[in-house]
Design an enzyme around this catalytic site. Structure first.
Site, short mmCIF file in Angstrom:
data_model
loop_
_atom_site.label_atom_id
_atom_site.label_comp_id
_atom_site.label_asym_id
_atom_site.label_seq_id
_atom_site.Cartn_x
_atom_site.Cartn_y
_atom_site.Cartn_z
N THR A 1 0.84 -1.19 0.00
CA THR A 1 0.00 0.00 0.00
C THR A 1 0.88 1.24 0.00
O THR A 1 1.93 1.26 0.64
CB THR A 1 -0.90 0.01 1.24
OG1 THR A 1 -1.79 -1.11 1.17
CG2 THR A 1 -1.72 1.29 1.34
N GLY A 2 0.45 2.27 -0.71
CA GLY A 2 1.16 3.54 -0.68
C GLY A 2 1.56 4.02 -2.06
O GLY A 2 1.36 3.33 -3.07
N ASP B 1 6.40 -3.85 -0.89
CA ASP B 1 5.73 -2.75 -0.19
C ASP B 1 6.70 -1.59 -0.03
O ASP B 1 7.92 -1.77 -0.15
CB ASP B 1 5.24 -3.24 1.18
CG ASP B 1 4.02 -2.48 1.68
OD1 ASP B 1 3.68 -1.43 1.09
OD2 ASP B 1 3.41 -2.93 2.66
N ASP C 1 8.35 3.89 5.29
CA ASP C 1 8.46 5.32 5.61
C ASP C 1 9.86 5.70 6.05
O ASP C 1 10.30 6.82 5.85
CB ASP C 1 7.43 5.68 6.68
CG ASP C 1 6.01 5.46 6.20
OD1 ASP C 1 5.64 6.06 5.17
OD2 ASP C 1 5.28 4.67 6.82
N LYS D 1 6.79 1.57 9.16
CA LYS D 1 5.73 1.60 8.17
C LYS D 1 4.44 2.03 8.87
O LYS D 1 4.34 1.97 10.09
CB LYS D 1 5.56 0.23 7.51
CG LYS D 1 6.74 -0.16 6.65
CD LYS D 1 6.70 -1.58 6.14
CE LYS D 1 5.38 -1.99 5.52
NZ LYS D 1 5.02 -1.10 4.38
N GLU E 1 -0.45 -4.91 6.62
CA GLU E 1 0.85 -5.07 5.99
C GLU E 1 1.72 -6.05 6.77
O GLU E 1 2.42 -6.88 6.19
CB GLU E 1 1.55 -3.71 5.87
CG GLU E 1 0.93 -2.80 4.83
CD GLU E 1 1.51 -1.40 4.85
OE1 GLU E 1 1.34 -0.69 3.84
OE2 GLU E 1 2.12 -1.01 5.86
#
Length: 232
Positions: free
Chosen positions: A25-26, A81, A84, A94, A103
């Site tokens: 995701t992201g 994935d 951050d 994350k 996740e």
């Protein structure tokens, strides 16, 4: 955007027909999912996707990627994935997108985990990026108070309407503004014992490969398997 796309395309090269693939995701994982969708449509790639959020599920379905729930597969071959923050010893934070619970469930059942980032996410030590905790609603203020007493500078994550942000699992998120995490392992152990905290955004000893996009191209760093649910 170009760096994110470059690492997303590079990660897709590791995906082969027959694999069960964790779809992250992201904003960076978005490009990976787009490329998998293109390969399914144009190259006949045969994969089964396991998504980590409602947003990714909607994207994957729109691209025609076959999906299964994590409870309907025996394992995940590779999960790709974003992250951050990634420290020099390849621990990660994350959850900036609020999906770290799902996740981590998908990652914990994956044989390989690839993180795709641009070079701005690489740091010496974790902590400058707020550490997210997914917490149940009941008692969340008490959790907040406890974290405040510990000096962890908590804030409830808010949504665009000014209300408390709700995760896909209908929980709240408390972000910890720590600055620097000197001992991620000790903090992980503390948070794991905290009643009402469903999951935190520390991903320690989990990643097996990191793809880092920069002006010089994509750096491909193989870490080796450090964590897998069947081998814990």
């Amino acid at each position: 955007m170009e760096l994110k796309k470059a690492v997303g395309l590079k990660a897709a090269e590791y995906i082969k027909s027959g694999m069960i693939v964790g779809l992250g995701t992201g904003s960076t994982a978005y490009y990976f999912v787009e490329e998998i969708g293109r390969r399914v449509k144009e190259e006949g790639l045969e994969v089964t996707g396991v998504t980590t959020s409602i947003r990714t599920k909607e994207q994957a379905l729109s691209l025609g990627i076959p999906l299964k729930n994590i409870d309907d597969v025996t394992h995940v071959d590779i999960t790709v994935d974003g992250a951050d923050e990634i420290s020099t010893d390849f621990h990660g934070i994350k959850g900036g997108g609020g999906a770290h619970l799902i996740e981590k469930i998908v990652a914990s059942n994956s044989k390989e985990i690839i993180w795709i980032v641009d070079d701005s996410k690489m740091v010496d030590k974790l902590g400058a990026f707020p550490l997210p905790l997914e917490v149940i609603k009941y008692g969340s203020q008490q959790i907040f108070n406890h974290l405040e007493e510990k000096g962890y500078k908590p804030t409830f994550r808010m949504d665009e309407t000014g209300g408390k942000y709700l995760t896909d699992e209908d929980n709240y998120i408390i972000d910890l503004h720590l600055g620097t995490i000197e001992n991620p392992t000790a903090l992980e152990a503390e948070l794991n014992q905290m009643v009402g905290v469903v999951e935190h955004g520390l991903f320690l000893n989990m990643v097996t490969r990191v793809l880092v996009g920069s002006a010089d191209g994509v750096q491909d760093i193989a870490i080796g398997r450090q964590y897998y649910s069947e081998g814990k």
